[in-house]
Enzyme design. Structure first.
Site, PDB file in Angstrom:
ATOM      1  N   PRO A 182       0.792  -1.208   0.000  1.00  0.00           N
ATOM      2  CA  PRO A 182       0.000   0.000   0.000  1.00  0.00           C
ATOM      3  C   PRO A 182       0.819   1.250   0.000  1.00  0.00           C
ATOM      4  CG  PRO A 182       0.333  -0.729   2.218  1.00  0.00           C
ATOM      5  CD  PRO A 182       1.341  -1.384   1.344  1.00  0.00           C
ATOM      6  N   GLU A 183       1.033   1.822  -1.130  1.00  0.00           N
ATOM      7  CA  GLU A 183       1.568   3.173  -1.156  1.00  0.00           C
ATOM      8  C   GLU A 183       0.477   4.056  -1.734  1.00  0.00           C
ATOM      9  OE1 GLU A 183       5.585   3.403  -2.685  1.00  0.00           O
ATOM     10  OE2 GLU A 183       5.908   1.286  -2.247  1.00  0.00           O
TER      11      GLU A 183
ATOM     12  N   HIS B 248      -7.529 -15.072   7.041  1.00  0.00           N
ATOM     13  CA  HIS B 248      -6.938 -13.773   7.362  1.00  0.00           C
ATOM     14  C   HIS B 248      -7.962 -12.644   7.344  1.00  0.00           C
ATOM     15  CE1 HIS B 248      -3.076 -15.651   7.327  1.00  0.00           C
ATOM     16  NE2 HIS B 248      -3.151 -15.977   6.057  1.00  0.00           N
TER      17      HIS B 248
ATOM     18  N   ARG C 125      -0.238 -10.620   6.975  1.00  0.00           N
ATOM     19  CA  ARG C 125       0.882 -10.353   7.882  1.00  0.00           C
ATOM     20  C   ARG C 125       0.497  -9.545   9.113  1.00  0.00           C
ATOM     21  NH1 ARG C 125       6.031  -8.606   4.490  1.00  0.00           N
ATOM     22  NH2 ARG C 125       7.013  -8.806   6.528  1.00  0.00           N
TER      23      ARG C 125
END
Length: 263
Positions: free
Chosen positions: A2-3, A88, A106
């Site tokens: 995510p940028e 997740h 993560r």
DNA sequence: GACGATGTTGGCAC
DNA sequence: GGTGCCAACATCGT
């Protein structure tokens, strides 16, 4: 994932949920929630999503009659609409129409519910696409730190991450170890233009899908096909043909062309 | 199977 | 105000 361009793409893919009511929120993994699960769920219940916005790399849901839902995607976070749940799927928002889930293998991302935007959000620098040229030049010239580290610092300018820091420095012909205060004005102006160019091109390509990044509809981006240095170690520079180098700056993998980028 | 790398931030020591 | 190092965690490639 995510940028700035990826977050912008996610926000755009979520535009249609504005106006919907939040019926319920289920927080399955305390780790990704900033705050208490019961209180956060209680706060959200019955509130309406007024608008979805990007703030640097944060996704901000403005709620009615008040309050915010803030999401930071970390490395592998995803906001998915009407998608099957996985092991997740850490937060599940049941909306008036549809189900929005926060999925993050993560667990580096964070979800927060609050009445006012917290300090960790408001303390960030100007958005990489909003800052004006004169301000940018002044800010860079005041810094004695290495350019790669500076671009990654969200309190300097918000939105750039490892991919776009490398890509913008390459386009501007600036070595990642170059020091801001020692750069010529014209070079900083070129960097400013490079940032706007790269980010806007990346948004047009709906972001970079390096491993598994997708927007809220599950669509991948394609800007990874246009990277000139990022993860192109050993491959020929698109400008001069020399192999792209990889090194570590500020603990981050850093890709550059030693010929095209001078210190 | 082991090892190292991966888009993020935050905390700590210096 | 800097830098360097480590931490969190799961997955993937060598």
């Amino acid at each position: 994932m995510p940028e700035l361009p990826e977050v912008e793409t996610v926000v755009r893919s979520l535009k249609s949920i504005a106006g919907r009511k939040i019926l319920n929120a289920e927080f399955r993994k305390p780790r990704v929630l900033q705050g208490d699960a019961d209180q956060s769920a209680e706060f959200l219940r019955g509130r309406k999503i007024r608008v979805v916005e990007r703030y640097g790399k944060f996704i901000v849901f403005r709620l009615a009659p008040s309050g915010f839902l803030i999401v930071h995607l970390g490395m592998t976070g995803k906001l998915l609409m009407d998608s099957p749940l996985t092991k997740h799927s850490h937060v599940i928002f049941t909306l008036a129409r549809g189900v929005l889930q926060y999925e993050d293998s993560r667990q580096f991302g964070r979800v927060e519910v609050c009445e006012e935007l917290p300090k960790r959000v408001t303390k960030l620098g100007p958005d990489a696409l909003d800052i004006d040229l004169a301000t940018f030049v002044d800010l860079v010239r005041k810094r004695k730190t290495r350019m790669k580290a500076l671009l990654l610092n969200q309190e300097f300018v918000r939105g750039l991450g490892n991919i776009y820091a490398d890509e913008t420095l390459f386009r501007a012909g600036i070595h990642p170890l170059a020091v801001g205060s020692r750069l010529k004005r014209a070079r900083i102006e070129r960097l400013y233009e490079a940032i706007r160019e790269v980010l806007n091109e990346a948004i047009a390509s709906k972001g970079s899908s390096i491993s598994d990044y997708v927007d809220s509809d599950g669509n991948r981006g394609s800007f990874q096909d246009h990277h000139r240095v990022y993860q192109r170690t050993g491959k020929p520079c698109v400008v001069c043909g020399k192999p792209i180098k990889r090194t570590l700056v500020a603990q981050r993998g850093t890709h550059f062309c030693a010929t095209c980028q001078k210190r």
